[in-house]
Design a protein around this motif. Structure first.
Motif, PDB file in Angstrom:
ATOM      1  N   UNK B  34       0.827  -1.202   0.000  1.00  0.00           N
ATOM      2  CA  UNK B  34       0.000   0.000   0.000  1.00  0.00           C
ATOM      3  C   UNK B  34       0.866   1.258   0.000  1.00  0.00           C
ATOM      4  N   UNK B  35       1.907   1.254   0.844  1.00  0.00           N
ATOM      5  CA  UNK B  35       2.752   2.437   0.975  1.00  0.00           C
ATOM      6  C   UNK B  35       3.460   2.794  -0.323  1.00  0.00           C
ATOM      7  N   UNK B  36       3.891   1.787  -1.070  1.00  0.00           N
ATOM      8  CA  UNK B  36       4.644   2.051  -2.294  1.00  0.00           C
ATOM      9  C   UNK B  36       3.741   2.181  -3.513  1.00  0.00           C
ATOM     10  N   UNK B  37       2.795   1.263  -3.654  1.00  0.00           N
ATOM     11  CA  UNK B  37       2.030   1.174  -4.892  1.00  0.00           C
ATOM     12  C   UNK B  37       0.655   1.812  -4.769  1.00  0.00           C
ATOM     13  N   UNK B  38       0.228   2.078  -3.512  1.00  0.00           N
ATOM     14  CA  UNK B  38      -1.115   2.599  -3.311  1.00  0.00           C
ATOM     15  C   UNK B  38      -2.190   1.557  -3.601  1.00  0.00           C
ATOM     16  N   UNK B  87      -1.599  -8.309 -13.991  1.00  0.00           N
ATOM     17  CA  UNK B  87      -2.948  -7.936 -13.562  1.00  0.00           C
ATOM     18  C   UNK B  87      -3.008  -6.544 -12.944  1.00  0.00           C
ATOM     19  N   UNK B  88      -2.093  -6.258 -12.018  1.00  0.00           N
ATOM     20  CA  UNK B  88      -2.166  -4.984 -11.296  1.00  0.00           C
ATOM     21  C   UNK B  88      -1.609  -3.837 -12.139  1.00  0.00           C
ATOM     22  N   UNK B  89      -0.499  -4.084 -12.843  1.00  0.00           N
ATOM     23  CA  UNK B  89       0.177  -3.001 -13.562  1.00  0.00           C
ATOM     24  C   UNK B  89      -0.724  -2.244 -14.527  1.00  0.00           C
ATOM     25  N   UNK B  90      -1.586  -2.946 -15.289  1.00  0.00           N
ATOM     26  CA  UNK B  90      -2.423  -2.164 -16.207  1.00  0.00           C
ATOM     27  C   UNK B  90      -3.385  -1.208 -15.491  1.00  0.00           C
ATOM     28  N   UNK B  91      -3.522  -1.354 -14.175  1.00  0.00           N
ATOM     29  CA  UNK B  91      -4.507  -0.535 -13.460  1.00  0.00           C
ATOM     30  C   UNK B  91      -3.897   0.677 -12.769  1.00  0.00           C
ATOM     31  N   UNK B  92      -2.558   0.854 -12.844  1.00  0.00           N
ATOM     32  CA  UNK B  92      -1.954   2.038 -12.235  1.00  0.00           C
ATOM     33  C   UNK B  92      -2.510   3.285 -12.897  1.00  0.00           C
ATOM     34  N   UNK B  93      -2.710   4.308 -12.101  1.00  0.00           N
ATOM     35  CA  UNK B  93      -3.248   5.544 -12.648  1.00  0.00           C
ATOM     36  C   UNK B  93      -4.769   5.554 -12.668  1.00  0.00           C
ATOM     37  N   UNK B  95      -8.540   4.804 -10.568  1.00  0.00           N
ATOM     38  CA  UNK B  95      -8.978   5.004  -9.178  1.00  0.00           C
ATOM     39  C   UNK B  95      -8.596   3.815  -8.298  1.00  0.00           C
ATOM     40  N   UNK B  96      -8.447   4.082  -6.997  1.00  0.00           N
ATOM     41  CA  UNK B  96      -7.912   3.078  -6.076  1.00  0.00           C
ATOM     42  C   UNK B  96      -8.804   1.836  -5.997  1.00  0.00           C
ATOM     43  N   UNK B  97     -10.096   1.975  -6.304  1.00  0.00           N
ATOM     44  CA  UNK B  97     -10.973   0.798  -6.190  1.00  0.00           C
ATOM     45  C   UNK B  97     -10.787  -0.189  -7.345  1.00  0.00           C
ATOM     46  N   UNK B  98     -10.136   0.219  -8.433  1.00  0.00           N
ATOM     47  CA  UNK B  98      -9.924  -0.734  -9.533  1.00  0.00           C
ATOM     48  C   UNK B  98      -8.994  -1.880  -9.123  1.00  0.00           C
ATOM     49  N   UNK B  99      -7.765  -1.576  -8.652  1.00  0.00           N
ATOM     50  CA  UNK B  99      -6.925  -2.690  -8.175  1.00  0.00           C
ATOM     51  C   UNK B  99      -7.527  -3.407  -6.973  1.00  0.00           C
ATOM     52  N   UNK B 100      -8.299  -2.677  -6.174  1.00  0.00           N
ATOM     53  CA  UNK B 100      -8.940  -3.301  -5.017  1.00  0.00           C
ATOM     54  C   UNK B 100      -9.929  -4.379  -5.482  1.00  0.00           C
ATOM     55  N   UNK B 101     -10.755  -4.032  -6.463  1.00  0.00           N
ATOM     56  CA  UNK B 101     -11.721  -5.012  -6.983  1.00  0.00           C
ATOM     57  C   UNK B 101     -11.001  -6.178  -7.650  1.00  0.00           C
ATOM     58  N   UNK B 102      -9.929  -5.859  -8.377  1.00  0.00           N
ATOM     59  CA  UNK B 102      -9.170  -6.913  -9.047  1.00  0.00           C
ATOM     60  C   UNK B 102      -8.623  -7.912  -8.030  1.00  0.00           C
ATOM     61  N   UNK B 103      -7.981  -7.416  -6.971  1.00  0.00           N
ATOM     62  CA  UNK B 103      -7.379  -8.334  -6.008  1.00  0.00           C
ATOM     63  C   UNK B 103      -8.473  -9.055  -5.222  1.00  0.00           C
ATOM     64  N   UNK B 192       9.839  -1.308 -12.196  1.00  0.00           N
ATOM     65  CA  UNK B 192      10.550  -2.491 -11.724  1.00  0.00           C
ATOM     66  C   UNK B 192      10.580  -2.525 -10.191  1.00  0.00           C
ATOM     67  N   UNK B 193      10.686  -1.337  -9.583  1.00  0.00           N
ATOM     68  CA  UNK B 193      10.666  -1.256  -8.119  1.00  0.00           C
ATOM     69  C   UNK B 193       9.327  -1.757  -7.599  1.00  0.00           C
ATOM     70  N   UNK B 194       8.239  -1.295  -8.226  1.00  0.00           N
ATOM     71  CA  UNK B 194       6.905  -1.705  -7.773  1.00  0.00           C
ATOM     72  C   UNK B 194       6.718  -3.216  -7.930  1.00  0.00           C
ATOM     73  N   UNK B 195       7.213  -3.732  -9.050  1.00  0.00           N
ATOM     74  CA  UNK B 195       7.116  -5.179  -9.281  1.00  0.00           C
ATOM     75  C   UNK B 195       7.769  -5.942  -8.128  1.00  0.00           C
TER      76      UNK B 195
END
Lengths: 234, 295
Positions: B34-38, B87-93, B95-103, B192-195
């Protein structure tokens, strides 16, 4: 060194830059002038690769970089000190400086680079282990510039470095820019302080509403009160 | 009110610390991510279960507990790398609920996949021989395995602290949590850091799952209650704060364990009550600062 052609950029749907074109020659200082909102910051951001929607051409040292990420441009020798300085809070002065070299190919030369920077920026030397965010605005600006110089860039882009800084530090900073030019670093400078900038720069490009409206030698523009009044008055 | 002997209470505190050790490992991963990738990683509980099952699978093929202890975090971390990359990378940028729903959806997929492969019945996992039995810890006898659990969590915390404070990588992480854009300008490939951060966080979830398996066995849905509790820990500690994850993990573990002794029916509720109190007094959590990753 840098050739910008037909550069356009957008914030959402609004057209922030419209076909901007200019070049920066090796070893010169080019200053980018214009009112607030004229597109100066956007131009620097687009050159650094920080505008998501952009079109046209940005050639740096012979390579087309428009579609390449900011980190690739850094590795070609392009450095950018943004307007907000972006000193990382929670890190010491030394750590902020180390960030300037952390991804560079010559990063094993850290000790040497730190020595070189400490020599150029005596104010930072005594503060290496201080929290960077506790320094004054001017010192933070110096740190941001020092950080950008850690990797010995070929072209340094500065966005309003003198803004909100004590005059004595501004003088020191502009002396430094002149020294950098003498040592072979090319500078692209965005400044609100028109007189100061034109006294230092070799050439000037004036932007208005996202377009280039005037190009001139700095000395010429310094004497041209009319253009200055029309495009640069705050 | 019944009188409880002091040594019993002290032992219960230790039991709480052991429980807290599992929470700490989970919350560290959640907080890093959360701290790094949000990204709020709702698949963390499912990856916890996956860790337990990867261990079960390895034991079945003749590995021992210790080899699995090394392999499980690597395997689950590798799965995490794939999840971030594809899965997660295409959702950067977005809203925060997009990766939330995905996970959130991914959690169901992982749990269902575990059910299909291993069946719905829980699998018992034996405590390794070396750690069976109890050890005298001053106030009484305490299961050796739980002491080990606390020790592993302490080692992980120490290693993470050294990584963050003493290495080049740690400097990138600390700076990246606060200002990823300036890192890109300074030449760092932030993607790469986020990965790698996602891989590290999920690897810790897998490790926690395998460590928890001897306590409770492996069950496909074992991550569900644990995820809720790990979120309580990150909220109490402060989202994105690693120190908060450690302190709050132990605090929640001890709270749970003490109420299960004194008022068992209140145990589940007690940690949510703790969270409510902390949120009322310090909405950002005990160690939370907006947008900061802290060692």
């Amino acid at each position: 060194m840098l050739e910008v052609e037909g550069l356009s950029a957008w914030y959402g749907a609004s057209h922030a830059l419209q076909s901007v074109a200019f070049g920066v020659a090796e070893g010169e200082i080019l200053c980018l002038l214009g009112r607030n909102g004229a597109g100066k910051t956007t131009t620097l951001k687009a050159i650094m690769g920080l505008m998501p929607r952009r079109a046209g051409s940005v050639r740096f040292r012979g390579e087309e970089v428009l579609q390449r990420p900011p980190e690739a441009r850094f590795h070609l020798g392009l450095a950018y000190v943004p307007e907000e300085r972006r000193i990382v809070p929670g890190l010491t002065v030394r750590e902020n400086l180390r960030l300037g070299l952390i991804a560079a190919r010559n990063r094993q030369d850290e000790a040497r680079a730190l020595d070189r920077i400490a020599e150029t920026f005596p104010r930072l030397r005594e503060r290496l282990d201080q929290q960077a965010s506790t320094m004054s605005g001017g010192e933070q600006q110096m740190l941001a510039i020092a950080r950008a110089l850690m990797a010995e860039p070929r072209l340094l882009m500065l966005d309003e470095p003198s803004e909100g800084i004590m005059p004595v530090l501004v003088d020191e900073m502009f002396d430094l820019f002149a020294r950098l030019r003498r040592d072979g670093t090319t500078l692209l400078l965005v400044e609100q302080n028109v007189e100061l900038a034109l006294n230092l720069a070799d050439r000037a490009v004036v932007l208005d509403q996202g377009e280039v409206v005037h190009r001139a030698a700095a000395a010429e523009l310094l004497a041209d009160a009319e253009v200055q009044a029309r495009y640069c008055a705050v | 009110m019944v009188d409880y002997p002091l040594d019993l209470l002290a032992l219960q505190v230790f039991a709480g610390l052991a429980l807290g050790a599992v929470y700490v490992l989970l919350a560290l991963g959640l907080s890093l991510i959360f701290g790094m990738l949000g990204v709020v990683n709702f698949a963390h509980g499912a990856l916890f279960a996956l860790g337990a099952y990867v261990g079960v699978f390895l034991l079945g093929t003749g590995w021992n507990f210790w080899a699995a202890l090394v392999a499980v975090p690597l395997a689950v971390g590798a799965a995490g790398l794939l999840v971030e990359r594809f899965l997660v990378r295409p959702l950067y940028g977005r809203p925060v609920d997009d990766p939330l729903l995905l996970t959130f959806g991914l959690a169901y997929v992982v749990v269902e996949a575990i059910r299909i492969v291993f069946g719905k019945q829980p699998e018992p996992v034996e405590t390794p021989e070396l750690l069976a039995g109890a050890v005298f810890i001053g106030v009484g006898y305490f299961p050796l395995y739980r002491v080990f659990l606390i020790g592993v969590a302490a080692l992980v915390v120490l290693a993470l602290w050294l990584l963050l404070e003493r290495t080049r990588w740690g400097l990138i992480l600390r700076a990246g949590a606060r200002d990823p854009t300036i890192l890109r300008v300074l030449g760092v490939d932030v993607g790469r850091v986020w990965l790698l951060v996602f891989g590290l966080g999920t690897g810790l979830a897998g490790l926690a799952g395998w460590l928890a398996a001897p306590l409770q066995g492996a069950a496909p849905e074992m991550g569900v209650p644990v995820l809720a509790e790990a979120f309580v820990v990150t909220v109490v500690g402060g989202m994105g704060s690693l120190l908060g994850a450690v302190v709050a993990g132990l605090l929640v573990g001890v709270t749970y364990s003490m109420t299960s002794l004194l008022a068992p029916e209140m145990a589940k509720v007690s940690i949510f009550a703790l969270m409510a109190v902390v949120l009322l007094l310090r909405p950002q959590g005990l160690f939370g600062r907006p947008g900061g990753l802290m060692a």
